[in-house]
Design a protein around this motif. Structure first.
Motif, mmCIF file in Angstrom:
data_model
loop_
_atom_site.group_PDB
_atom_site.id
_atom_site.type_symbol
_atom_site.label_atom_id
_atom_site.label_comp_id
_atom_site.label_asym_id
_atom_site.label_seq_id
_atom_site.Cartn_x
_atom_site.Cartn_y
_atom_site.Cartn_z
ATOM 1 N N THR A 105 49.763 14.124 10.657
ATOM 2 C CA THR A 105 49.063 12.943 11.149
ATOM 3 C C THR A 105 47.890 13.242 12.072
ATOM 4 O OG1 THR A 105 51.217 11.820 11.068
ATOM 5 C CG2 THR A 105 49.401 10.664 12.158
ATOM 6 N N LEU A 106 48.082 14.105 13.060
ATOM 7 C CA LEU A 106 47.014 14.353 14.022
ATOM 8 C C LEU A 106 45.822 15.038 13.361
ATOM 9 C CD1 LEU A 106 45.862 14.143 16.817
ATOM 10 C CD2 LEU A 106 47.236 16.128 17.505
ATOM 11 N N TYR A 107 46.070 15.942 12.416
ATOM 12 C CA TYR A 107 44.961 16.585 11.703
ATOM 13 C C TYR A 107 44.161 15.537 10.912
ATOM 14 C CZ TYR A 107 48.261 20.360 12.638
ATOM 15 O OH TYR A 107 49.159 21.206 13.251
ATOM 16 N N HIS A 108 44.861 14.565 10.359
ATOM 17 C CA HIS A 108 44.228 13.469 9.617
ATOM 18 C C HIS A 108 43.325 12.654 10.543
ATOM 19 C CE1 HIS A 108 44.291 10.258 6.414
ATOM 20 N NE2 HIS A 108 44.032 9.500 7.470
ATOM 21 N N GLU A 109 43.876 12.244 11.686
ATOM 22 C CA GLU A 109 43.103 11.396 12.600
ATOM 23 C C GLU A 109 41.932 12.151 13.221
ATOM 24 O OE1 GLU A 109 43.617 8.315 12.466
ATOM 25 O OE2 GLU A 109 45.565 8.383 11.462
ATOM 26 N N LEU A 110 42.140 13.409 13.560
ATOM 27 C CA LEU A 110 41.040 14.208 14.098
ATOM 28 C C LEU A 110 39.911 14.347 13.075
ATOM 29 C CD1 LEU A 110 43.077 17.001 15.929
ATOM 30 C CD2 LEU A 110 41.511 15.383 17.034
ATOM 31 N N VAL A 136 43.490 20.869 4.156
ATOM 32 C CA VAL A 136 42.637 22.047 4.313
ATOM 33 C C VAL A 136 42.871 22.689 5.683
ATOM 34 C CG1 VAL A 136 40.247 22.873 4.466
ATOM 35 C CG2 VAL A 136 40.873 21.173 2.728
ATOM 36 N N ILE A 137 42.920 21.867 6.723
ATOM 37 C CA ILE A 137 43.139 22.373 8.082
ATOM 38 C C ILE A 137 44.501 23.063 8.185
ATOM 39 C CG2 ILE A 137 43.513 21.676 10.490
ATOM 40 C CD1 ILE A 137 41.476 19.348 9.843
ATOM 41 N N MET A 138 45.528 22.425 7.640
ATOM 42 C CA MET A 138 46.871 23.002 7.713
ATOM 43 C C MET A 138 46.969 24.292 6.904
ATOM 44 S SD MET A 138 49.151 19.489 7.556
ATOM 45 C CE MET A 138 50.731 20.213 8.059
#
Length: 267
Positions: A105-110, A136-138
């Motif tokens: 979730t936090l990677y999505h919102e960021l 991609v970030i994860m």
């Protein structure tokens, strides 16, 4: 990286690359939970910026809404568009650092913060970018493996394919009405497919969506933008017509694009 942690105040702040992260309502948690949440937010911002570059804004407010009963680490979250933009996080106050880190979730919102606020008809771009980039970030940070990256994207695409059978409006029209129609799966993951296909095409030029957005964040990102203006800026930065060509195909499409696991595995 340095971070400053305050136990006795309701706000905690620490420096992460270009942005100072300010966590509101941290003192409502136990001492151990404060440390867990601060570390998680700190590390998540760092991971995101490692992929997408430093945020343009100098301050990043995080508004905590701790829950006593939750079935997942972050049951709900949203971007708060303001000056500066921030993120509201509804969290399980008892979740572990490992559980928070593995939550998308936090990677999505960021990721949302790297794009301007688009009109409702362009939300398929906003949500598609965040849905694609969270994975991609994860993957880039080692939270998930390449096979897991492919599996997660393909699972999202399968959900979109299924929902496309009953939600048949043009994508831009459905995007503006997705909450009422509960069409998030088609809107989010068709948008994610747009960015995956853009990445596949950019690869041939030695470029990537993340790299283009990194440039866009530095040079050109306004607070608000039309979808067409946003797309034209990406083409300008990539020295191509990739985004405009794909946008013309996607914006009013009523089907799901042809994209498979073999292609995804090359990303």
């Amino acid at each position: 990286m340095k971070y400053f942690f305050v136990l006795l105040l309701s706000i905690s702040s620490f420096n992460v690359l270009a942005a100072e992260v300010v966590i509101h309502n941290l003192s409502s948690l136990s001492s151990n939970a404060q440390n867990t949440v601060s570390t998680w937010v700190n590390q998540s911002v760092e991971k995101t910026q490692n992929t997408l570059g430093p945020l343009k804004q100098t301050t990043l407010p995080i508004y905590l809404k701790p829950q006593y009963f939750a079935f997942e680490p972050v049951p709900w979250a949203t971007v708060k568009r303001n000056n500066p933009d921030g993120i509201e996080l509804h969290i399980d106050r008892y979740a572990s650092l490992n559980a928070f880190t593995k939550d998308w979730t936090l990677y999505h919102e960021l990721s949302h913060l790297y794009l301007p606020l688009l009109p409702y008809s362009g939300f398929w771009l906003s949500e598609g970018f965040a849905s694609y980039m969270q994975n991609v970030i994860m993957r880039d940070s080692g939270i998930i493996t390449q096979p897991q990256f492919v599996q997660r994207l393909n699972a999202g695409f399968d959900r979109a394919r299924l929902q496309t059978k009953t939600k048949t409006q043009p994508l831009n029209k459905l995007s503006a009405d997705m909450w009422k129609q509960r069409a998030q799966q088609r809107v989010y993951w068709t948008g994610a497919a747009f960015f995956a296909q853009a990445d596949l095409k950019l690869q041939k030029q030695g470029l990537s969506v993340a790299g283009i957005i990194k440039q866009y964040q530095t040079c050109c990102r306004p607070a608000r933008s039309s979808a067409k203006t946003f797309i034209k800026e990406l083409d300008k930065l990539s020295g191509s017509s990739i985004f405009t060509t794909l946008y013309a195909k996607y914006n009013t499409r009523t089907d799901f694009p042809d994209i498979n696991k073999k292609q995804l595995n090359t990303l």
